[in-house]
Design an enzyme around this catalytic site. Sequence first.
Site, PDB file in Angstrom:
ATOM      1  CE  LYS A 115      -1.602   1.646   3.979  1.00 38.33           C
ATOM      2  NZ  LYS A 115      -1.332   3.060   4.240  1.00 38.33           N
ATOM      3  CG  ASN A 116       2.638   2.685   3.509  1.00 35.59           C
ATOM      4  OD1 ASN A 116       1.470   3.059   3.419  1.00 35.59           O
ATOM      5  ND2 ASN A 116       3.203   2.397   4.670  1.00 35.59           N
ATOM      6  CB  CYS A 169      -3.033  11.173  11.775  1.00 36.58           C
ATOM      7  SG  CYS A 169      -1.621  10.169  12.060  1.00 36.58           S
ATOM      8  NE  ARG A 171       2.528  10.408  10.458  1.00 33.91           N
ATOM      9  CZ  ARG A 171       1.880   9.400   9.905  1.00 33.91           C
ATOM     10  NH1 ARG A 171       0.790   8.945  10.456  1.00 33.91           N
ATOM     11  NH2 ARG A 171       2.316   8.843   8.795  1.00 33.91           N
ATOM     12  CG  ASP A 188       3.552   1.169   9.527  1.00 31.73           C
ATOM     13  OD1 ASP A 188       3.402   2.048  10.393  1.00 31.73           O
ATOM     14  OD2 ASP A 188       3.516   1.409   8.303  1.00 31.73           O
ATOM     15  NE  ARG A 210      -6.281   4.768   6.402  1.00 31.14           N
ATOM     16  CZ  ARG A 210      -5.285   5.318   7.077  1.00 31.14           C
ATOM     17  NH1 ARG A 210      -5.442   5.598   8.348  1.00 31.14           N
ATOM     18  NH2 ARG A 210      -4.142   5.594   6.507  1.00 31.14           N
TER      19      ARG A 210
END
Length: 430
Positions: A22-23, A117, A122, A305, A397
Site C-alpha cells: 500500500k505505501n 492523526c 505528523r 507499523d 484502509r
Amino acid sequence: MEQYVVKGGIPLVGEVEIGGAKNAALAILAAAVMTDETVVIENLPDVRDINVLLNALSGIGAVVERIDAHCVKINGSTINNLRVDYEYIKKIRASYYLLGALLGKYKRAEVALPGGCDIGSRPIDLHLKGFRALGSNVDILHGLIAAHADTLRGNHIYMDKVSVGATINIMMAAALAEGKTIIENAAKEPHVVDVANFLNSMGANVRGAGTDVIRVEGVEKLHKTTYSIIPDQIEAGTFMFAAAATKGDVTVKNVIPKHLEATTAKLLEIGCEVEEFDDAVRVVASKPLHHTSVTTLPYPGFPTDMQPQMAVVLAISEGTSTVTESIFENRFRYVDELSRMGASIKVESNIAIITGVQGYTGARVSAPDLRAGAALVIAALAAEGITIVDDIYYIERGYEGFEQKLESLGAQIEKVLSEKEIQKFTFKVS
Ligand code: UD1
C-alpha cells in the site's frame, strides 16, 4: 458501522497470498501523473487508501481507468487543476505525495496541509525544507501548502531525521529538476526503492535508493511505463504474527523475505520457527513463546507499523518484554483495548512494559488506527471466546480481504453490521 466478530482459539494453518505494498502504491500512483503518457500500474492492493488517492487523481483531471481490482491505467496529460483539496488529505495523508509530483512536473502545486492523526503529530517540515532547497517558494496559506518555482534546481539536501515521506517527495520533485540532487540521510525502506525503480522505469535517473544517499540527476521529461508494485511487507508481517499468536503454521506467499528480516528475527528470538523460501516465508509456533525487547527504527530496523502486532504476541508470551516506540509519539492507544482482553501492559513514556499472561479472553474492543486494528484482530484470533472489533474501517484502509484471507487459514471471523448478525455468528460457532 461494520465490525468483525471473531471466535478465537483456533491455530491458523495454511498459505496466504500477500498483495502489493500500500505505501509504495500511494507514492507510485502520485508519481504516475508526472508524465503525459499512459502509465499502467500492476499488483495494486484493492484497499480504501488507494481508492481515495485514485479519486484525488481524477479530481485534478487525470484519466484513471481501472483495468481490474489490481491494475490501473493512468494518464496525467489532462490535469487541469493543481490544487488537492482537504477532502482527500483528511482521508489519507499520503495525498501529500502529489505535492512533489505536481511541483516536479508543473513547478506549481497546492495541497491541503495535513493535520495530526491517530498515531500522533505528523510534521512535514522536512518535505518543505527539501522543496525550498530545490528552489521552490513554499507558503502556508488558508490551510494549503502552496509551492511554486520558476525553475527547480538540484541541490544537496541533508535530512535531519530519516523520513520515508520526505525522501520520496523530494526524490519525485528532483526527478524533473535541473541538475543533480543529493539526498543525505535518506530513508531506506523497500517502498523508497520501489518508487525510485518506478521513476527510473519512466526515464528518471535516480541512483542509490536503499542506501543513506540518493542521487537524482534531473531529466527533462518522463515517459510511459508498465510497473508492478512490490509485495506488502507489513501485510506479510501481520500474518506472520497472527501465526505466532495462534500457535499456528502459516506460509506467507509472494513476499520478498529480505524485507521481512526484522520481523523474522524477532519471531525467532521469541521461539518461533521461521523457514525462508525464494518468495515465501513459513512461520510455525509449536513451542511456548517467550519475552524479548524491541525498538522501532527506520528500515532495516523493526518497523513501527509492526509494533502493535508484535506487542499482541508478546503480551501472551512468557516473561516481561519491552516495546520501545521511537518513531511516533502516540502509538500505544491500543493498549487499553488489549488490557480489556486480559493483557498486562504498562506504558511509560514511549516504552510499553509487557508482562506475559496465559492468554486473552474475548471482549468488545475498538480499532484505534490501521495497524493497531489489525493487531486487535490478531488478539481476537488468539483469545478464548468471542471478540467484537469495532471501527474496522481503519483496517480496511490497508488490508485487502482481511477476513477472507484469515478464514482461508481456518479462522472463524465474520464482518457484521448489526447485533443480530453478531448473535447469529455466536450461535453458529457455539
Ligand atoms: C510512512 C508510512 C507509515 C510508517 C512511517 C514510518 C506511508 C504512506 N506511510 O509514513 O505507514 O509508519 O513511514 O515507517 O508510507 N518527520 C518529521 N518531519 C517531517 C517528516 C517526518 O519530523 O517532515 C518525523 C515524523 O514525525 C516521524 C519520523 O519523522 O517521527 C518518521 O516519519 P516518516 O518516515 O516521514 O513517516 P511517513 O512517511 O509519514
